[in-house]
Enzyme design. Structure first.
Site, PDB file in Angstrom:
ATOM      1  CG  ASP A   1      79.775  80.880  45.749  1.00 35.49           C
ATOM      2  OD1 ASP A   1      80.241  80.157  47.191  1.00 35.49           O
ATOM      3  OD2 ASP A   1      78.750  81.186  45.635  1.00 35.49           O
TER       4      ASP A   1
ATOM      5  CG  ASP B   1      70.621  75.269  48.510  1.00 38.03           C
ATOM      6  OD1 ASP B   1      70.727  75.968  49.759  1.00 38.03           O
ATOM      7  OD2 ASP B   1      70.776  74.987  48.236  1.00 38.03           O
TER       8      ASP B   1
END
Length: 241
Positions: A8, A129
């Site tokens: 990330d 998500d």
């Protein structure tokens, strides 16, 4: 089943967040490309990249870091974060990204997702998500009224290569993955599911491996790989066996 190590990226660095909050970022490597090389040397077969700044801003921000990763390793890469139009999708695929992950646009511009799946078969992944079962968008800053299961069903006929399902409340918390919710989603649809959020130990890997026949294509792990809670060699050996 594939174990995807996560890189990330925030401000050009490899970081991990806690439950998606940007102000909780912990820097694990100043150089995402070097981290990618390390993961390749450990034996991983795929990389999972996220442009965190891009997810919030709605456009690619860590492009230089992503391009450096793609150039540094021969592994296939899937990328999410800030990908909101066909031109950006096409650009990333031309630059060597194997699969793009579309999340926010699945809620806000579903026709774009369908068109992308049609134009780039096998190279578009749907990112779902969820916080409390509801789909979150715009870098998880907004929570919609749509449930994860409902959104997945809407795209069953679109031709997505897979769905990355992230339980935001577990993400980066090292509290274990939400196996039951992931299994319920996988059983409700035909599209393969990649589990994300809270994968912190060999027990989590084993739990998903035991239900892989239900449509679990892989699992994503980040913080646990960086801080040593999940040993790459042991995890990969478990999957190979």
């Amino acid at each position: 089943m594939i174990l995807f190590p996560a890189i990330d990226m925030k401000d050009g660095k490899a970081v991990r967040l806690l439950r998606g909050e940007m102000d909780t970022a912990t820097v694990f490597n100043e150089d995402p490309a070097a981290q990618a090389v390390a993961f390749a040397e450990q034996g991983f077969q795929w990389l999972h990249l996220v442009d965190l700044n891009g997810a919030f801003e709605g456009r690619p921000v860590n492009a230089a870091a992503v391009e450096a990763v793609v150039a540094a390793v021969d592994l296939p890469v899937q990328l999410g974060g800030g990908i909101r139009d066909l031109a950006t999708i096409e650009r990333w695929l031309e630059l060597g990204v194997r699969r793009v992950i579309l999340g926010t646009v699945a809620v806000k511009n579903p026709d774009l997702v369908r068109e992308a799946c049609r134009r780039f078969p096998g190279r578009v992944v749907l990112g779902i998500d969820a916080r409390g079962g509801r789909v979150a968008v715009e870098g998880w800053a907004e929570v919609s009224e749509i449930t994860a299961d409902d959104l997945a069903r809407r795209f069953e006929d679109a031709g997505a290569a897979a769905i990355v399902y992230t339980d935001i409340d577990r993400d980066g918390a090292l509290q274990g993955a939400n196996v039951s919710a992931t299994l319920a989603l996988a059983e409700a649809i035909a599209t393969p599911v990649i589990a994300s959020g809270g994968v912190a130990s060999l027990d989590d890997i084993a739990a998903f491996l035991s239900i892989a026949d239900s449509g679990i294509e892989g699992v994503i792990s980040g913080r646990a790989l960086y801080d040593g809670r999940l040993d790459p060699a042991s995890a990969l050996a478990l999957l190979a066996a």
